[in-house]
Design an enzyme around this catalytic site. Sequence first.
Site, PDB file in Angstrom:
ATOM      1  N   LYS A 119       4.807-143.294 -45.199  1.00  0.00           N
ATOM      2  CA  LYS A 119       5.127-144.471 -46.016  1.00  0.00           C
ATOM      3  C   LYS A 119       4.026-145.523 -45.906  1.00  0.00           C
ATOM      4  O   LYS A 119       3.837-146.328 -46.809  1.00  0.00           O
ATOM      5  CB  LYS A 119       6.472-145.051 -45.600  1.00  0.00           C
ATOM      6  CG  LYS A 119       7.609-144.042 -45.786  1.00  0.00           C
ATOM      7  CD  LYS A 119       8.776-144.582 -46.539  1.00  0.00           C
ATOM      8  CE  LYS A 119       9.694-143.524 -47.103  1.00  0.00           C
ATOM      9  NZ  LYS A 119      10.035-142.387 -46.224  1.00  0.00           N
TER      10      LYS A 119
HETATM   11  C1  LIG Z   1      10.478-141.085 -46.849  1.00  0.00           C
HETATM   12  C2  LIG Z   1      10.169-139.820 -46.135  1.00  0.00           C
HETATM   13  C3  LIG Z   1      10.216-138.564 -46.790  1.00  0.00           C
HETATM   14  C4  LIG Z   1      10.682-138.396 -48.227  1.00  0.00           C
HETATM   15  O1  LIG Z   1       9.788-138.947 -49.160  1.00  0.00           O
HETATM   16  P1  LIG Z   1      10.276-139.310 -50.650  1.00  0.00           P
HETATM   17  O2  LIG Z   1       9.143-140.023 -51.264  1.00  0.00           O
HETATM   18  O3  LIG Z   1      11.496-140.200 -50.473  1.00  0.00           O
HETATM   19  O4  LIG Z   1      10.608-138.036 -51.325  1.00  0.00           O
HETATM   20  C5  LIG Z   1       9.836-137.442 -46.074  1.00  0.00           C
HETATM   21  N1  LIG Z   1       9.461-137.517 -44.779  1.00  0.00           N
HETATM   22  C6  LIG Z   1       9.414-138.702 -44.117  1.00  0.00           C
HETATM   23  C7  LIG Z   1       9.003-138.717 -42.675  1.00  0.00           C
HETATM   24  C8  LIG Z   1       9.757-139.898 -44.764  1.00  0.00           C
HETATM   25  O5  LIG Z   1       9.715-141.059 -44.096  1.00  0.00           O
END
Ligand SMILES: *Cc1c(COP(=O)(O)O)cnc(C)c1O
Length: 482
Positions: A119
């Site tokens: 993120k």
């Molecule tokens: C948010 C997240 C995801 C999923 O990503 P999306 O964009 O919501 O599909 C997968 N793995 C981790 C570690 C995350 O923090």
Amino acid sequence: MRYYSTRGETTDETRTFSDILLRGLAPDGGLYMPVEYPHVSAQDLARWVRVYREQGYAALAFEVMSLFIDDIPADDLRALCERAYAQEVFGSREVVPVTNLPDGMYLLHLSNGPTAAFKDMAMQMLGQLFEYVLRREGRELNIVGATSGDTGSSAEYAMLGKSGIRVFMLTPAGRMTAFQRAQMYGLRDPAIINIAVDGVFDDCQDIVKEISADADFKAKYSIGAVNSINWARLLAQVVYYVAAWIQVSADPRRTVSFSVPTGNFGDVCAGHIARSMGVPIDRLIVATNENDVLDEFFRTGVYRVRSAGETRATSSPSMDISKASNFERFIFDLVGRDQARVRDLFGQQLRAHGEFSLAGSPEFSNARIRHGFLSGSSTHADRIDSIRSLYRHNQTIIDPHTADAWKVGRDAFRGGVVEPPLVVLETALPVKFAETIEEALGFKPDIPARFADIESQPQHVLNLPNDAEAVKQLIRATVSGG
Ligand SMILES: *Cc1c(COP(=O)(O)O)cnc(C)c1O
């Protein structure tokens, strides 16, 4: 480049990038999209290869994002990219290095940012863009959010030290891992306000909704959010698909496939945008955990959202979703950008029946044929098995979310539906999910040096009852107190 809503009635009401940057949903309930995808030529791709190799990730980010942002002067945008993707912040010149896995598979490392989760890739850029646009408009922003872990800490690290921005982050008291608590509560800055609510994550989210629904309060205290549906977050993520293709192929005739651990469909939607622009991508594999809303759609054509009660708490918790907030963007493209159709599917059918179906329609077959999508799901046992097997055969430790993508990707690979090279997206470092790693391997993963003493640092958090009024009172006192 102009933007419009997936549900808008006319395409005349378009907006600039800066205008949609600080907005969540469009007023009609839809999501903002660019009116068209810029097309990259073979020459553009060749230039991007040189830019990334010679100048690094920030310069590539500028190249890609400037195609979508024309209301921030180029020199300013370049400077924002350089600050967001500084080598010191991500620990390498590549920022998103690629390593080899067995059988023509690769791992794209997206979690080398400040909070050890992917993120950060989007949020670091969002922090820069927010600060820039707010300053230009002479505004300030009080971000109010709820988190069960990753998103909140990533937002706090991105907004830290940005002028004109405060963050009020609600967390469920006693329900995050020790590492997650240390990451967030360890921040010591008067503009980062951690709140532990006596309740669960849904209670935190309800408080945020209640505050956002109070229009007067929202306007008076300049309340904003860092939603997963924010267009700029998605845009920032397009860049690493290009960086991966450059590292693995760099040949416009040699396409690359990706396996993506999917929750809210943000990450893989960025892949879809890259592919739609002409980045040489073959397949996009949507990998879910036991919460398989999206795998079900790509298998059957039926999109059926789940209730909170039907949503399971799994060992890849950041993918425990019942409703994929970015999915509407893909459906918009899939139905040929027919806004009336999107209004019917998401505004009517989904609202009335909790589901819609495209089964048997020509559009649905295009998800696979024209847009290259495949899908699969994974279980706790699969995750444990994947983590163990990759460690035994390759001495690589992956986190449980990455394990979901590895498992689904490898199955597709072995089934012959995907050709090499296949890139698996790594979305978090194993240290964040030490318990599951210990279950699989019998030992805890190493703690990277930069997080070594994080859990012994003093923590800063305010305990509040499960009550929106108490949170509002805190916001009032903080904001008016300067
Ligand atoms: C948010 C997240 C995801 C999923 O990503 P999306 O964009 O919501 O599909 C997968 N793995 C981790 C570690 C995350 O923090």
